[in-house]
Design a protein around this motif. Sequence first.
Motif, PDB file in Angstrom:
ATOM      1  N   UNK B 160       0.831  -1.202   0.000  1.00  0.00           N
ATOM      2  CA  UNK B 160       0.000   0.000   0.000  1.00  0.00           C
ATOM      3  C   UNK B 160       0.874   1.265   0.000  1.00  0.00           C
ATOM      4  N   UNK B 161       1.918   1.228   0.791  1.00  0.00           N
ATOM      5  CA  UNK B 161       2.819   2.390   0.845  1.00  0.00           C
ATOM      6  C   UNK B 161       3.420   2.668  -0.531  1.00  0.00           C
ATOM      7  N   UNK B 162       3.839   1.580  -1.165  1.00  0.00           N
ATOM      8  CA  UNK B 162       4.431   1.743  -2.489  1.00  0.00           C
ATOM      9  C   UNK B 162       3.414   2.332  -3.456  1.00  0.00           C
ATOM     10  N   UNK B 208      11.755   3.798  -0.030  1.00  0.00           N
ATOM     11  CA  UNK B 208      11.705   2.411   0.423  1.00  0.00           C
ATOM     12  C   UNK B 208      10.560   2.264   1.412  1.00  0.00           C
ATOM     13  N   UNK B 209       9.880   1.132   1.339  1.00  0.00           N
ATOM     14  CA  UNK B 209       8.657   0.955   2.108  1.00  0.00           C
ATOM     15  C   UNK B 209       8.891   0.738   3.597  1.00  0.00           C
ATOM     16  N   UNK B 213      15.026  -1.008   4.927  1.00  0.00           N
ATOM     17  CA  UNK B 213      15.383  -1.071   3.509  1.00  0.00           C
ATOM     18  C   UNK B 213      15.969   0.262   3.060  1.00  0.00           C
ATOM     19  N   UNK B 214      15.412   1.363   3.567  1.00  0.00           N
ATOM     20  CA  UNK B 214      15.929   2.677   3.182  1.00  0.00           C
ATOM     21  C   UNK B 214      17.407   2.791   3.565  1.00  0.00           C
ATOM     22  N   UNK B 215      17.744   2.283   4.752  1.00  0.00           N
ATOM     23  CA  UNK B 215      19.132   2.367   5.198  1.00  0.00           C
ATOM     24  C   UNK B 215      20.034   1.483   4.334  1.00  0.00           C
ATOM     25  N   UNK B 216      19.528   0.322   3.934  1.00  0.00           N
ATOM     26  CA  UNK B 216      20.296  -0.537   3.033  1.00  0.00           C
ATOM     27  C   UNK B 216      20.511   0.149   1.697  1.00  0.00           C
ATOM     28  N   UNK B 217      19.458   0.761   1.183  1.00  0.00           N
ATOM     29  CA  UNK B 217      19.542   1.499  -0.081  1.00  0.00           C
ATOM     30  C   UNK B 217      20.596   2.591   0.027  1.00  0.00           C
ATOM     31  N   UNK B 229      18.493  11.837  -2.559  1.00  0.00           N
ATOM     32  CA  UNK B 229      17.620  11.639  -1.396  1.00  0.00           C
ATOM     33  C   UNK B 229      17.010  10.234  -1.344  1.00  0.00           C
ATOM     34  N   UNK B 230      17.044   9.656  -0.136  1.00  0.00           N
ATOM     35  CA  UNK B 230      16.384   8.379   0.102  1.00  0.00           C
ATOM     36  C   UNK B 230      15.389   8.574   1.230  1.00  0.00           C
ATOM     37  N   UNK B 231      14.168   8.142   0.985  1.00  0.00           N
ATOM     38  CA  UNK B 231      13.110   8.311   1.986  1.00  0.00           C
ATOM     39  C   UNK B 231      12.663   6.935   2.460  1.00  0.00           C
ATOM     40  N   UNK B 232      12.475   6.813   3.756  1.00  0.00           N
ATOM     41  CA  UNK B 232      11.969   5.559   4.291  1.00  0.00           C
ATOM     42  C   UNK B 232      10.609   5.734   4.935  1.00  0.00           C
TER      43      UNK B 232
END
Lengths: 494, 305, 330, 330
Positions: B160-162, B208-209, B213-217, B229-232
Amino acid sequence: MKGIKKSFSNNHVLKGIDFEVKPGEVHVLLGENGAGKSTLIKILTGAYQKDEGEIYWEGQPVQINSPLDAMQLGIATIYQELNVIPELKVYENIFLGREIKGNGKFSFINHKQMKESAKQFLQMLGQDPAIAEQPLGYLGIGQQQLVEIAKALTLDAKLIIMDEPTASLSQSEVEQLYKTVEQLKEKGIAIIFISHRLEEIKRIGDRITILRDGFKIDTLPVKTTSTDHWIELMVGRTLEEKYPKQTFTLGEEGFRVEDLKVSGFKEPVSFSIRRGEIVGISGLVGAGRTELARAIFGADKKEKGKIYVDGKLVDIKSPRDAISAGIAFITEDRKSEGLLLDQPLYMNIVLANMDNFRKKSKLIDLKKIKQGAMDYVKELKIRPGNIELNARKLSGGNQQKVVIAKWLCTKAKVFIFDEPTRGIDVGAKVEVYRLMNQLVENGAIVLMISSDLPEILGMCDRVLVMSEGKITADFPINEASQEKIMKAATGGSN
Amino acid sequence: GGEKSSGGSSEKEGNELEGKTISVVLKTLSSPYWKYVEAGAKAAGKELGVEVNVVGPASESQVIEQVNMIEDQINQSPGALVVSPTQPSTVVPSLEQATQQGIPVLLIDTDAELKDKTTFIGTENFTAGQEAGKLLASMLNKGDEVALISGALGNTATDERIKGAKKALEDAGMKVVAEQPADSDKSKAMSVMENILQNNKNIKGVFAANDDMALGVLRAVEAKGMKIPVIGTDGTVEAVESIIAGKLAGTIAQSPYDMGYLGVENAIKAIKGEKVEKRIDSGIDVITKENAQEKLEFLKSITKE
Amino acid sequence: MRELAVNSSETNVEKKSVKHYLSKFGALIGLIILCTVLTILSDKFLTINNIMNIARQSSINALLALGMLLPILTAGIDLSVGSILAISIMLMGIVSVNMGMHPILGILVCLLVGCFFGWLNGILLTKLKLPHPFISTLGTMNIARGLALIVTAAAPIAGFPYLIQFLGREFVGPIPVSFLLVIVMYIIFHIFLTRTKTGRYIYAIGGNKEAAHLSGINVDRVLVIVYTISGFMASLAGLVMVGRVNSAFPLAGLSYELDAIAAVIIGGASFFGGVGTVWGTLIGALIIAVLRNGLNLLNVSADFQMAVIGFVIIAAVYVDVIRQRKSKKD
Amino acid sequence: MRELAVNSSETNVEKKSVKHYLSKFGALIGLIILCTVLTILSDKFLTINNIMNIARQSSINALLALGMLLPILTAGIDLSVGSILAISIMLMGIVSVNMGMHPILGILVCLLVGCFFGWLNGILLTKLKLPHPFISTLGTMNIARGLALIVTAAAPIAGFPYLIQFLGREFVGPIPVSFLLVIVMYIIFHIFLTRTKTGRYIYAIGGNKEAAHLSGINVDRVLVIVYTISGFMASLAGLVMVGRVNSAFPLAGLSYELDAIAAVIIGGASFFGGVGTVWGTLIGALIIAVLRNGLNLLNVSADFQMAVIGFVIIAAVYVDVIRQRKSKKD
Ligand SMILES: Nc1ncnc2c1ncn2[C@@H]1O[C@H](COP(=O)(O)OP(=O)(O)OP(=O)(O)O)[C@@H](O)[C@H]1O
Ligand SMILES: Nc1ncnc2c1ncn2[C@@H]1O[C@H](COP(=O)(O)OP(=O)(O)OP(=O)(O)O)[C@@H](O)[C@H]1O
Ligand SMILES: [Mg+2]
Ligand SMILES: [Mg+2]
């Protein structure tokens, strides 16, 4: 069978064999280890596929593509390697593949009827019918072999193939088997019989076909030809002696077992062996000989008992201890206790003595291993002599030699042989006997468990007889005879 | 019924509640997000004087295990049930059983189609995704390429987030060039991002959902020497710290603590027979560098306990 | 390669050895086919950069699979590797981040914890005589995962010192250190398995436990060593993972055992023990990594990825089966 | 129970039979100990209501485990049961909910899909001659799961007709229909395994495949039947699951294979084939269900639960090991 050819990879095992069996005859196949006897019959039973040639059954050409095809023709087989399911009960093994069902098409297996019928067959073979309901895995190897025979008998076959059926039987069972064979013959059933025991061939065979190097050498009537002649045809030369017994002067005591008791035994066992003598242990199947050997070797727990090697008390809690005390144990069941079937010969041979084949760096010296293994392969004439080959690919007799090689490699002081010549050909037997002589000459102790009475009488200096977990007799060989041994083995106290 | 059960953490009992307990069944307790929900629920229990049992399976994939837990809780006749369903439709039959027995059922975080539920407290995951998408879009220019990293296949919350993020990003004129799952696993997210960057050198932003995962990205992006920018989503301590350090661009927090707190608070109301709103919004926090420090202090205060 | 060279010098067995070699690294053909297809489908696949990506991404599974090879060689299995990985890195995190102790101590703790749980598996199997390592390692799998969750109340740990991150993060030129570690470990294991007593005993036990016992091998001791090593490799893989993502989290390594087992089996080892090589295992691990990487590159949607991976696992092994059948016929 | 009764009538083997019986249902002691402890710890445990809860909760795993018993008896394994469960119920959902066709048709589709994938496992194993069912079923596990995700683009399906829900939802008196189904299936399997040729052949193949072949048994055919049945049981378990939760979702049954295998092994079956009974398996499934239920009742947190479950798996099997060792000594 006509012009049968078969090869594995580049190894041409059968190079065109013609062979026929008549109803009511016992046709013996004879040949050295690896001559292709088992392969030939496996083609006949559909376990292997032939490369060339034809098979005729009652005059008609037939295709045998699977064991089932052979069975449906009426061919029953007792293979050289035991083919039983340890987890199933004895009676289920006997009827495996041909279970008795009720009348309807969808009815269930009739366990009751199978049990009863199995009991009859077991009785016919002189066995306690009660074993029918035991899981087969509980039986010793000899009894398992008898179950295989019972299995073949129930098939109601027209041709029964027996690949070394007597190899793991003791004298009384063998007698029983001979009787059974006679009965079958009378019923007009044909029998193909493979054996390395020449006395027995003489006794029950009608005709004999000799194989060598993948060729059929000849088919002869048994009664009118001599065993020496067979041997000559079989190995291509004459053999002077079947039992090359050498006597040495007796030295001091080298091995002693004192008050050894295992859980199954009624009373403790004691005996001792002096340098220069070969001691045999005889007895019926299930007499506890193997158990005794296993206990000595530390493979099974003992309740009590002391073991002395060279007069020194040794503490044996595991096979490892036994090996470091200088004891070797050539086990009777090469497949389940002896070999790494999917490892090359050289690993099999050095397995119990890897320490000897290491460099200073403690790493294994493969070159030395292969060299060492090659020496034993040559010494024991193991064929094929390719040490890279996996043990699985060798014929039964050659596998047995690999197991012996493994123990020779440990340079032990005491050798316990459990049925050492089971399934090996006359030529090889003589080699094993010579080897025993050589071991004794070099100061080693040899203890031989064997169910082959002529071999015991021919090679030992002294014979112990076991019955129901007791030593019931101890004869010097010149006082021993088949009758006396049998009497002691069946429980007669003297 | 409602005897005291031996595992409860709170010994204090409100008199008017006559020793009733509140059972909280979450999707799992094995991630920081759900630990915050638990903290909120327990805090409410403590303050309002009621015993609260918080349980949840060991991972979010154990769907039927959650249903079993609900059944086992119902079996203990709790005063009220607060549930966050992993697969919304699966809990309906057993929750219906609860409502039939007169146990009030409150849903938090994820809604389910239950007729007689007392309330749903939370924010739609879709909305959270949308907020994240808007945040990311505000950092980029029209036409920029972006990538989306989803959770495990079939995980409705992350899906849903995606969806929400995708909608917001596309509405703002961004181009979604890659969408791959990474099973909510940091290490997998890193691998997936490395592979995506291999193919798409022009990526200007990533959503990232979840925060892991955002931190891995982020690791993968940094390793490439890129600065995008990376958003989690979730607002975990680790993510917030990363934001303070100027690495992660932002995260969307769905106020898990409040959800837990409100869940228990309203459950008590329901037990007492007071009126409860049919839909309670627990709000969304958009965490960026500006408010990260404050958020971090809050998070630390609630996990200390 | 070594093996081949040694054997070729003995001319009489040469032909057999080439076959032997092929049969050992059969999965190689599967890997080559896979790479060829991917090179055709994506121009990004065969780039240094991407190959280094694959090298890094495969390293965790390659290390786990190497450890897993040992139990499988003894006809056993180790289901607990993923969980052991998790508890090892969590405790390392507690020691070196939360308690701020020296990174070397952290690394030691990590590896010792791995060894401990592996040893525990071995002891459960041999001393408690549990019937199959499936049981003992399933038990430890749950216990270790539970503990990993308990120790920090499920909170992840981030901010590891550089020394701990080194293995998983650094490069030597373009080559990731983690892959160099993989190579080194594979060489060590190759020597261990082929040139040491214990190594050969591992094959012997897998081939025939009873015969091994009767040949004087201390089977229990070797089994304990085997599981301890497997646990050690799990923690080493954990160390690489921590370096890669700079954090430890309690669900790390979840269900990684399946990938590790798959790598070993694709690499030609037998579940019935006694058969398998380190190089086969490496190829197995690479097949899995290449596949995942390739599907990402092709932007295959996730659900299809799953189905495709299933299909390729079967296909890779099937190629091997056909090849072996052929080489037998010749 | 039957076994005991039958054997006791023959007095001469009576003593052996009691032992035999005990050795067969050794896990029973573990179960009894577990129940006793839980009864002491929680007054909610030994209530009709809760026992019926356990009966319901165990039924899915009990059905899967019963199917899994067959591959394990043949020294194989089936990793795909959880995925087969998922694809079966998703397709049933599409047919009976999305397309609105008759529920009976839906049920048929469900069971046929299960049989199909099971059959596929068998064919891959026997016709493609993949070296071990681990490979073929790992492949199908991924393929079936991928398909389950693809068919509805990962969307769950809810609102099944009553007929489909019946098995998983209804009660006869206080007893859940799903548990009655379990009992019936276990009895059928008991008869199948002990009284039919194919059943006995399954044991024979597990005991010694080569010997079975040489005894004229069509090994391949039996193996295909075995995996087909395992697939069928997976879809039947799926049917029960759908009834319980009134919905089908693509991640249903994820990692259920582990619980099913654990039940079979705790129940005394051997990974090396040929050994194992349906009743042992039932007890294994009950042990797992009782454990989970008990820990829930005690409000043990999930992380501790995990550790405790790991511990109890080991303990339950260990009790069995000790008992067997004792009975051997007597
Ligand atoms: N499966 C196989 N693969 C490769 N070679 C084999 C295989 N089975 C047998 N051989 C080879 O075929 C040859 C003949 O073996 P076979 O078993 O027929 O001998 P045999 O005459 O029965 O010997 P023995 O008296 O020792 O039983 C041997 O050289 C053996 O190594
Ligand atoms: N695992 C077992 N469980 C139960 N009984 C056994 C087991 N192994 C052997 N026995 C029994 O123990 C007795 C002794 O067997 P053992 O093998 O020692 O006899 P043996 O004299 O060596 O005979 P064989 O010629 O068969 O080797 C036999 O009656 C056998 O059936
Ligand atoms: Mg032979
Ligand atoms: Mg014997």
